[in-house]
Design an enzyme around this catalytic site. Sequence first.
Site, short mmCIF file in Angstrom:
data_model
loop_
_atom_site.label_atom_id
_atom_site.label_comp_id
_atom_site.label_asym_id
_atom_site.label_seq_id
_atom_site.Cartn_x
_atom_site.Cartn_y
_atom_site.Cartn_z
CG MET A 1 34.14 -37.03 67.85
SD MET A 1 34.86 -35.81 68.96
CE MET A 1 36.45 -35.57 68.23
CE1 TYR A 2 35.65 -40.74 69.94
CE2 TYR A 2 34.79 -42.96 69.98
CZ TYR A 2 35.20 -41.81 70.64
OH TYR A 2 35.14 -41.78 72.01
CB ALA A 3 37.80 -42.15 61.99
#
Length: 197
Positions: free
Chosen positions: A55-57
């Site tokens: 889910m990071y960025a």
Amino acid sequence: MKYRLLGHSGLRVSQLCLGTMTFGAAGIGAGIEEDRRVFETFAGAGGNFIDTANMYAGGESERILADLIAKDRAHFVLATKYSHSMRAEDPNFGGNHRKNLVQALEASLARLKTDYLDLFWVHSWDSTIDPAVLMRALDDQVRLGKVLHIGISNAPAWVIADCNRIAIERGWTPFTAIQPLYNLGQRWIETEHLPLS
């Protein structure tokens, strides 16, 4: 750089791990050139342990890492996480259940341009799944060779202990590592997580 054993896996990881939550310009992140400078400084100092999450960025962190580690993927101990929703409108694109685990893992492997992960984290315990079901689903991915080791982040100590007991009793893969929240304001892990470790 100093190296430490990751749990009882025998895997040697740099004492410092490069967290890449800010890789990618989306959200709170930096641009690709800054990401490259950070990565090269870390790798140049002997760092080999890299942590990200699907889910990071919005997945951009994993795509950036794919290019940065491409020259020597085997050198790096690559970890990513799953659990949080990648499609807010779809109830099965979040959680610890097998469907989300498999689709998140496959998407992460594609974004990271690799056939396997050294460490696959459960990002957050969601309390909707039986621990035995979770551990079997994770063990299946280890047996398929897509994941070498498993870990859990943001979970109560009793959950981690129960999951590992179930896995060990049944001959499945137990958690190798935990990644709890810890800072000057939140020191609750000292009473249960550190002794568990």
